[in-house]
Design a protein around this motif. Structure first.
Motif, PDB file in Angstrom:
ATOM      1  N   ASP A  74       0.856  -1.188   0.000  1.00  0.00           N
ATOM      2  CA  ASP A  74       0.000   0.000   0.000  1.00  0.00           C
ATOM      3  C   ASP A  74       0.892   1.239   0.000  1.00  0.00           C
ATOM      4  OD1 ASP A  74      -1.853   1.981   0.311  1.00  0.00           O
ATOM      5  OD2 ASP A  74      -2.565   1.331   2.292  1.00  0.00           O
ATOM      6  N   PRO A  75       1.319   1.697  -1.199  1.00  0.00           N
ATOM      7  CA  PRO A  75       2.254   2.827  -1.307  1.00  0.00           C
ATOM      8  C   PRO A  75       1.782   4.096  -0.605  1.00  0.00           C
ATOM      9  CG  PRO A  75       2.048   1.701  -3.406  1.00  0.00           C
ATOM     10  CD  PRO A  75       0.981   1.134  -2.523  1.00  0.00           C
ATOM     11  N   GLY A  76       0.491   4.235  -0.414  1.00  0.00           N
ATOM     12  CA  GLY A  76      -0.013   5.447   0.224  1.00  0.00           C
ATOM     13  C   GLY A  76      -0.113   5.347   1.731  1.00  0.00           C
ATOM     14  N   TRP A  77       0.281   4.200   2.265  1.00  0.00           N
ATOM     15  CA  TRP A  77       0.168   3.996   3.716  1.00  0.00           C
ATOM     16  C   TRP A  77       1.086   4.933   4.486  1.00  0.00           C
ATOM     17  CZ3 TRP A  77       3.787   2.301   7.387  1.00  0.00           C
ATOM     18  CH2 TRP A  77       3.252   1.988   8.654  1.00  0.00           C
ATOM     19  N   LYS A  78       0.593   5.435   5.596  1.00  0.00           N
ATOM     20  CA  LYS A  78       1.382   6.276   6.485  1.00  0.00           C
ATOM     21  C   LYS A  78       1.347   5.705   7.889  1.00  0.00           C
ATOM     22  CE  LYS A  78       0.579  10.567   3.892  1.00  0.00           C
ATOM     23  NZ  LYS A  78       0.055  11.960   3.961  1.00  0.00           N
ATOM     24  N   ILE A  79       2.403   5.956   8.622  1.00  0.00           N
ATOM     25  CA  ILE A  79       2.490   5.455   9.997  1.00  0.00           C
ATOM     26  C   ILE A  79       1.296   5.938  10.805  1.00  0.00           C
ATOM     27  CG2 ILE A  79       3.828   5.597  12.144  1.00  0.00           C
ATOM     28  CD1 ILE A  79       6.348   5.824  10.420  1.00  0.00           C
ATOM     29  N   GLY A  80       0.651   4.999  11.489  1.00  0.00           N
ATOM     30  CA  GLY A  80      -0.523   5.323  12.288  1.00  0.00           C
ATOM     31  C   GLY A  80      -1.814   4.878  11.629  1.00  0.00           C
ATOM     32  N   GLN A  81      -1.746   4.627  10.321  1.00  0.00           N
ATOM     33  CA  GLN A  81      -2.930   4.140   9.603  1.00  0.00           C
ATOM     34  C   GLN A  81      -3.020   2.616   9.727  1.00  0.00           C
ATOM     35  OE1 GLN A  81      -2.337   5.577   5.603  1.00  0.00           O
ATOM     36  NE2 GLN A  81      -3.229   7.589   6.065  1.00  0.00           N
ATOM     37  N   PRO A  82      -4.220   2.053   9.650  1.00  0.00           N
ATOM     38  CA  PRO A  82      -4.390   0.606   9.749  1.00  0.00           C
ATOM     39  C   PRO A  82      -3.534  -0.138   8.726  1.00  0.00           C
ATOM     40  CG  PRO A  82      -6.509   1.706   9.897  1.00  0.00           C
ATOM     41  CD  PRO A  82      -5.514   2.764   9.510  1.00  0.00           C
TER      42      PRO A  82
END
Length: 240
Positions: free
Chosen positions: A192-200
């Protein structure tokens, strides 16, 4: 460090001494200037208090006091020395008050000499891998100092290695811990290239990652463990 030469108010409250009147020439019982430490009168006081001035325990305390800036014209107290000696064992080793372990005190003389890669127990690496993975999923990649149990993993490992290896073992474990974290971050971002720390975190995204698969990509570079691709190129590195 400021040169404080009168600790009377501290010793009275900390060590249960009687009221002192420094202005009238009276002194708190057992208080002396550090420069008088080796005098016969002070040595007699120390021995009367049950302190073995020839022990490694006593000598370790005096060395530490000197390193901490205790100079000749500063005052100390017999009970203060006795209390400090409780922090050291008969071999003169500092004892961690939380774990009871020795060999974990970093001194100025060491410098960075303990920062080297050594062999550590496979069971400890297993434990760190599983704990890092569990907390990564639990906290969605956030390093939560309030909930982490990583210190327990280090403590368990310290009991398995010799006293003289504990600092280097801790440093080595830190290198593996970082590698495991980096592998998890990279896997999530690949899925998930758009994932950011803190997101599920996507379900099952870490299922294919094993400790062995991570470590097979590591090489020693100086006193660090790095991913092979980062030796000549760049790689994602999450600082922990």
């Amino acid at each position: 460090m400021s040169n404080i030469s009168n600790y009377s108010f501290l010793f009275q409250s900390m060590f249960g001494g009687t009221k002192t009147t420094w202005g009238t020439g009276s002194t708190l019982p057992g208080v002396f200037q550090f420069s008088q430490l080796n005098s016969s009168s002070v040595q007699s006081q120390l021995k009367a208090a049950g302190i073995d001035t020839g022990s490694k325990q006593y000598k370790a305390v005096i060395r530490q006091m000197t390193k901490d800036g205790c100079t000749g014209n500063m005052f100390t107290n017999v009970q203060a020395i006795k209390n400090l000696m409780k922090q050291y064992n008969s071999d003169g080793d500092w004892v961690d008050p939380t774990t009871g372990l020795t060999g974990l005190l970093v001194t100025d003389e060491m410098g960075d000499s303990y920062k080297k890669i050594i062999d550590i127990p496979e069971s400890s690496k297993d434990e760190m891998f599983e704990q890092t993975k569990k907390e990564f999923l639990q906290e969605n990649g956030v390093h939560n100092g309030d909930t982490t149990k990583r210190s327990d993993v280090y403590t368990n490992m310290y009991w398995k290695v010799s006293k003289n290896d504990r600092l280097s073992a801790g440093y080595t474990m830190g290198q593996y811990e970082r590698a495991y974290s980096n592998a998890f971050y990279a896997a999530v971002r690949e899925a998930d290239p758009g994932w950011k720390i803190g997101q599920p975190v996507l379900s099952g995204v870490l299922d294919g990652i094993t400790r062995e698969s991570v470590e097979s990509q590591l090489v020693k570079s100086g006193n660090k463990l790095v991913k092979r691709s980062s030796v000549s190129g760049s790689s994602f590195d999450m600082k922990i």
